[in-house]
Design a protein around this motif. Structure first.
Motif, PDB file in Angstrom:
ATOM      1  N   LEU A 282      -6.306 -11.853  31.380  1.00 28.95           N
ATOM      2  CA  LEU A 282      -6.740 -11.117  30.195  1.00 28.95           C
ATOM      3  C   LEU A 282      -6.165 -11.749  28.931  1.00 28.95           C
ATOM      4  N   CYS A 283      -4.845 -11.978  28.924  1.00 27.80           N
ATOM      5  CA  CYS A 283      -4.208 -12.553  27.736  1.00 27.80           C
ATOM      6  C   CYS A 283      -4.578 -14.020  27.548  1.00 27.80           C
ATOM      7  N   THR A 284      -4.649 -14.784  28.633  1.00 28.39           N
ATOM      8  CA  THR A 284      -4.968 -16.202  28.482  1.00 28.39           C
ATOM      9  C   THR A 284      -6.428 -16.416  28.098  1.00 28.39           C
ATOM     10  N   ALA A 285      -7.316 -15.494  28.488  1.00 25.39           N
ATOM     11  CA  ALA A 285      -8.712 -15.597  28.038  1.00 25.39           C
ATOM     12  C   ALA A 285      -8.798 -15.429  26.530  1.00 25.39           C
ATOM     13  N   VAL A 286      -8.016 -14.499  26.002  1.00 30.60           N
ATOM     14  CA  VAL A 286      -7.974 -14.323  24.546  1.00 30.60           C
ATOM     15  C   VAL A 286      -7.321 -15.539  23.901  1.00 30.60           C
ATOM     16  N   GLY A 287      -6.231 -16.043  24.498  1.00 31.47           N
ATOM     17  CA  GLY A 287      -5.589 -17.247  23.983  1.00 31.47           C
ATOM     18  C   GLY A 287      -6.535 -18.431  23.951  1.00 31.47           C
ATOM     19  N   LEU A 288      -7.414 -18.503  24.931  1.00 23.90           N
ATOM     20  CA  LEU A 288      -8.407 -19.574  24.977  1.00 23.90           C
ATOM     21  C   LEU A 288      -9.395 -19.448  23.819  1.00 23.90           C
ATOM     22  N   ALA A 289      -9.830 -18.229  23.552  1.00 21.23           N
ATOM     23  CA  ALA A 289     -10.752 -17.996  22.429  1.00 21.23           C
ATOM     24  C   ALA A 289     -10.086 -18.360  21.101  1.00 21.23           C
ATOM     25  N   VAL A 290      -8.813 -17.976  20.956  1.00 21.97           N
ATOM     26  CA  VAL A 290      -8.069 -18.310  19.738  1.00 21.97           C
ATOM     27  C   VAL A 290      -7.916 -19.826  19.605  1.00 21.97           C
ATOM     28  N   PHE A 291      -7.519 -20.476  20.688  1.00 24.75           N
ATOM     29  CA  PHE A 291      -7.308 -21.926  20.651  1.00 24.75           C
ATOM     30  C   PHE A 291      -8.573 -22.672  20.251  1.00 24.75           C
ATOM     31  N   ASP A 292      -9.696 -22.271  20.814  1.00 28.62           N
ATOM     32  CA  ASP A 292     -10.937 -23.001  20.569  1.00 28.62           C
ATOM     33  C   ASP A 292     -11.406 -22.895  19.120  1.00 28.62           C
ATOM     34  N   ILE A 293     -10.954 -21.881  18.417  1.00 25.80           N
ATOM     35  CA  ILE A 293     -11.260 -21.764  16.993  1.00 25.80           C
ATOM     36  C   ILE A 293     -10.253 -22.559  16.160  1.00 25.80           C
ATOM     37  N   ILE A 294      -8.979 -22.316  16.426  1.00 26.37           N
ATOM     38  CA  ILE A 294      -7.917 -22.894  15.600  1.00 26.37           C
ATOM     39  C   ILE A 294      -7.843 -24.414  15.726  1.00 26.37           C
ATOM     40  N   SER A 295      -8.125 -24.952  16.890  1.00 29.70           N
ATOM     41  CA  SER A 295      -7.911 -26.373  17.131  1.00 29.70           C
ATOM     42  C   SER A 295      -8.961 -27.265  16.493  1.00 29.70           C
ATOM     43  N   LYS A 296     -10.038 -26.692  15.987  1.00 28.02           N
ATOM     44  CA  LYS A 296     -11.071 -27.509  15.344  1.00 28.02           C
ATOM     45  C   LYS A 296     -10.543 -28.128  14.044  1.00 28.02           C
ATOM     46  N   LYS A 297     -10.883 -29.374  13.816  1.00 25.97           N
ATOM     47  CA  LYS A 297     -10.398 -30.082  12.635  1.00 25.97           C
ATOM     48  C   LYS A 297     -10.781 -29.360  11.350  1.00 25.97           C
ATOM     49  N   GLU A 298     -12.016 -28.863  11.274  1.00 27.07           N
ATOM     50  CA  GLU A 298     -12.448 -28.191  10.049  1.00 27.07           C
ATOM     51  C   GLU A 298     -11.655 -26.906   9.800  1.00 27.07           C
ATOM     52  N   PHE A 299     -11.229 -26.248  10.878  1.00 25.22           N
ATOM     53  CA  PHE A 299     -10.416 -25.044  10.706  1.00 25.22           C
ATOM     54  C   PHE A 299      -9.040 -25.416  10.176  1.00 25.22           C
ATOM     55  N   LEU A 300      -8.405 -26.422  10.777  1.00 29.20           N
ATOM     56  CA  LEU A 300      -7.082 -26.858  10.322  1.00 29.20           C
ATOM     57  C   LEU A 300      -7.141 -27.388   8.894  1.00 29.20           C
ATOM     58  N   ASP A 301      -8.223 -28.066   8.549  1.00 30.08           N
ATOM     59  CA  ASP A 301      -8.389 -28.529   7.169  1.00 30.08           C
ATOM     60  C   ASP A 301      -8.473 -27.344   6.211  1.00 30.08           C
ATOM     61  N   SER A 302      -9.114 -26.275   6.663  1.00 24.03           N
ATOM     62  CA  SER A 302      -9.232 -25.088   5.805  1.00 24.03           C
ATOM     63  C   SER A 302      -7.884 -24.409   5.613  1.00 24.03           C
ATOM     64  N   VAL A 303      -7.030 -24.458   6.639  1.00 23.68           N
ATOM     65  CA  VAL A 303      -5.676 -23.907   6.509  1.00 23.68           C
ATOM     66  C   VAL A 303      -4.914 -24.652   5.414  1.00 23.68           C
ATOM     67  N   LEU A 304      -5.012 -25.975   5.418  1.00 24.46           N
ATOM     68  CA  LEU A 304      -4.327 -26.771   4.402  1.00 24.46           C
ATOM     69  C   LEU A 304      -4.882 -26.500   3.008  1.00 24.46           C
ATOM     70  N   ARG A 305      -6.191 -26.348   2.907  1.00 24.37           N
ATOM     71  CA  ARG A 305      -6.804 -26.073   1.603  1.00 24.37           C
ATOM     72  C   ARG A 305      -6.345 -24.716   1.069  1.00 24.37           C
ATOM     73  N   LYS A 306      -6.344 -23.712   1.936  1.00 22.37           N
ATOM     74  CA  LYS A 306      -5.902 -22.383   1.509  1.00 22.37           C
ATOM     75  C   LYS A 306      -4.412 -22.371   1.204  1.00 22.37           C
ATOM     76  N   ALA A 307      -3.647 -23.137   1.976  1.00 24.03           N
ATOM     77  CA  ALA A 307      -2.211 -23.230   1.729  1.00 24.03           C
ATOM     78  C   ALA A 307      -1.940 -23.806   0.346  1.00 24.03           C
ATOM     79  N   ASP A 308      -2.716 -24.789  -0.041  1.00 26.52           N
ATOM     80  CA  ASP A 308      -2.560 -25.384  -1.370  1.00 26.52           C
ATOM     81  C   ASP A 308      -2.867 -24.351  -2.450  1.00 26.52           C
ATOM     82  N   ARG A 309      -3.879 -23.549  -2.228  1.00 26.28           N
ATOM     83  CA  ARG A 309      -4.244 -22.501  -3.190  1.00 26.28           C
ATOM     84  C   ARG A 309      -3.118 -21.468  -3.309  1.00 26.28           C
ATOM     85  N   LEU A 310      -2.573 -21.066  -2.150  1.00 24.28           N
ATOM     86  CA  LEU A 310      -1.488 -20.090  -2.147  1.00 24.28           C
ATOM     87  C   LEU A 310      -0.240 -20.677  -2.791  1.00 24.28           C
ATOM     88  N   SER A 311       0.089 -21.912  -2.444  1.00 23.18           N
ATOM     89  CA  SER A 311       1.285 -22.561  -2.987  1.00 23.18           C
ATOM     90  C   SER A 311       1.217 -22.676  -4.509  1.00 23.18           C
TER      91      SER A 311
END
Length: 397
Positions: A282-311
């Motif tokens: 149950l928990c690892t299935a959710v972890g898999l769903a989370v991983f498959d979203i977060i690990s995408k390059k465009e998602f990580l790039d968006s984290v950096l872009r938003k981090a710059d805005r927040l900073s």
């Protein structure tokens, strides 16, 4: 509905909680028992990587709960196999042990290092950790932590943890003797006020560990899973640790953590490590769903872009109100105040109307920001607007 109508006397008092009760959440927002909404920049202390009740997590929960919840860790299950494969394919590690909390993963890392020392270093068992570090609330992980005062709360401590200073390689080297088996640190010390380990320091630690045949352990319970804009924070320094721990964001809000290690470090014998709920589908299935979203390059790039805005926004407030600056990596950031008003600001923010703001103050002079990784630009701007209002009001008092 008045909070007094709820009888909370059966709950053990382990922290001071405000008189409000959250009943639902969506994305960056929580709602209390009276319908008041709160912009959440705590997110369970960097736990809810995709915000509250993300549709992808809800779908994974629904689908997996109808198939299999917990067959016992004595048997294989598909979601844990798939998530372990994702983690090893995207890191320098070869094996994964799933657990339920960051403290449990760190406890496992300590056990693994000591077992490795028994086999490879004539029983060496000491682990060098850092002053002001935080590794969990079990007896062993409290002993490993360098949080002030924790060495006397639950005496006697677990023996064998030596404290060095982050970003001071000589302080680490001076502690090494024949009984030391590993060096353990957070790439960014979260609880001590978002203090990053310098890239040069991490590189020097890797060299030092190799020179003395020591294991290098990175505690990425708070920094892992995209929080810093890379999947794992150690990747900023281009090193390969021997052991890594994950927690918080890996489950997106569910109790899930992981202990990862290189093949040659995996020396547990049958029965050395386990846990009733560990690696449940149950928990690892959710972890898999989370991983498959977060690990995408465009998602990580968006984290950096938003981090710059927040900073940039936090730095603007720092300059406007003569504060002492901001720091951090990705969406783990801190604003350093010029006074010890952090707890007062947290309370003021929570009590704002018509919508409150949830902030965290790990130190009296510091605010920490841990929004969901998919926080929107508009929500970052709203945070900054609300902070501006609070600082303006405080400055007039």
């Amino acid at each position: 509905m008045e909070f007094s109508k709820f009888d909370v006397s059966s709950l053990m008092e382990i922290t001071k909680r405000p008189d409000l009760l959250f009943v639902r959440g969506s994305g960056s927002w929580l709602e209390d028992q009276n319908g008041k909404r709160y912009l959440d920049f705590i997110q369970g202390w960097a736990v809810n990587s995709l915000g509250h009740s993300s549709p992808e997590m809800v779908l994974a929960l629904r689908e997996q709960s109808q198939l299999l919840i917990n067959p016992s860790p004595a048997f294989y299950n598909i979601p844990s196999i798939n998530l372990a494969s994702r983690l090893t394919s995207n890191s320098c590690f070869d094996r994964v042990f799933f657990a339920n909390s960051g403290a449990e993963a760190n406890e496992g890392a300590i056990k693994l290092a000591r077992k490795w020392g028994q086999i490879n270093k004539k029983g060496a068992y000491k682990i060098i950790t850092m002053k002001d570090s935080f590794h969990g609330r079990t007896i062993a992980t409290m002993s490993a932590s360098g949080k002030p005062g924790w060495d006397s709360i639950f005496k006697p401590q677990v023996d064998g943890f030596l404290k060095a200073e982050i970003n001071n390689i000589s302080s680490v080297e001076s502690l090494i003797d024949n009984n030391v088996v590993a060096i353990m640190l957070e790439p960014i010390q979260g609880e001590s006020g978002v203090i990053p380990a310098n890239i040069e320091f991490l590189k020097d630690l890797r060299i030092l560990a190799k020179k003395h045949d020591l294991l290098l352990i990175v505690d990425e319970v708070q920094t892992g899973m995209g929080r810093t804009g890379k999947l794992f924070a150690y990747q900023y320094s281009d090193i390969e640790p021997d052991i890594m721990t994950l927690g918080k964001g890996i489950g997106g809000g569910l109790p899930l953590s992981a202990l990862l290690a290189r093949e040659e470090v995996c020396v547990f014998a049958y029965g050395d490590q386990g846990g009733t709920y560990n690696g449940n589908p149950l928990c690892t299935a959710v972890g898999l769903a989370v991983f498959d979203i977060i690990s995408k390059k465009e998602f990580l790039d968006s984290v950096l872009r938003k981090a710059d805005r927040l900073s940039k926004g936090l730095m603007h407030l720092s300059n406007k109100y003569s504060l002492l600056g901001e720091r951090g990596f990705g969406l783990l950031r801190a604003l350093v105040l010029s006074s010890n008003d952090a707890n007062h600001i947290v309370e003021e923010a929570r009590n704002l109307t018509p919508e409150g703001l949830l902030l965290n103050a790990p130190r009296p002079n510091l605010l920490r920001f841990m929004p969901s990784l998919n926080v929107t630009d508009a929500e970052i701007d709203l945070l900054l607007e609300k902070l501006d209002y609070i600082f303006e009001r405080i400055s007039k008092d």
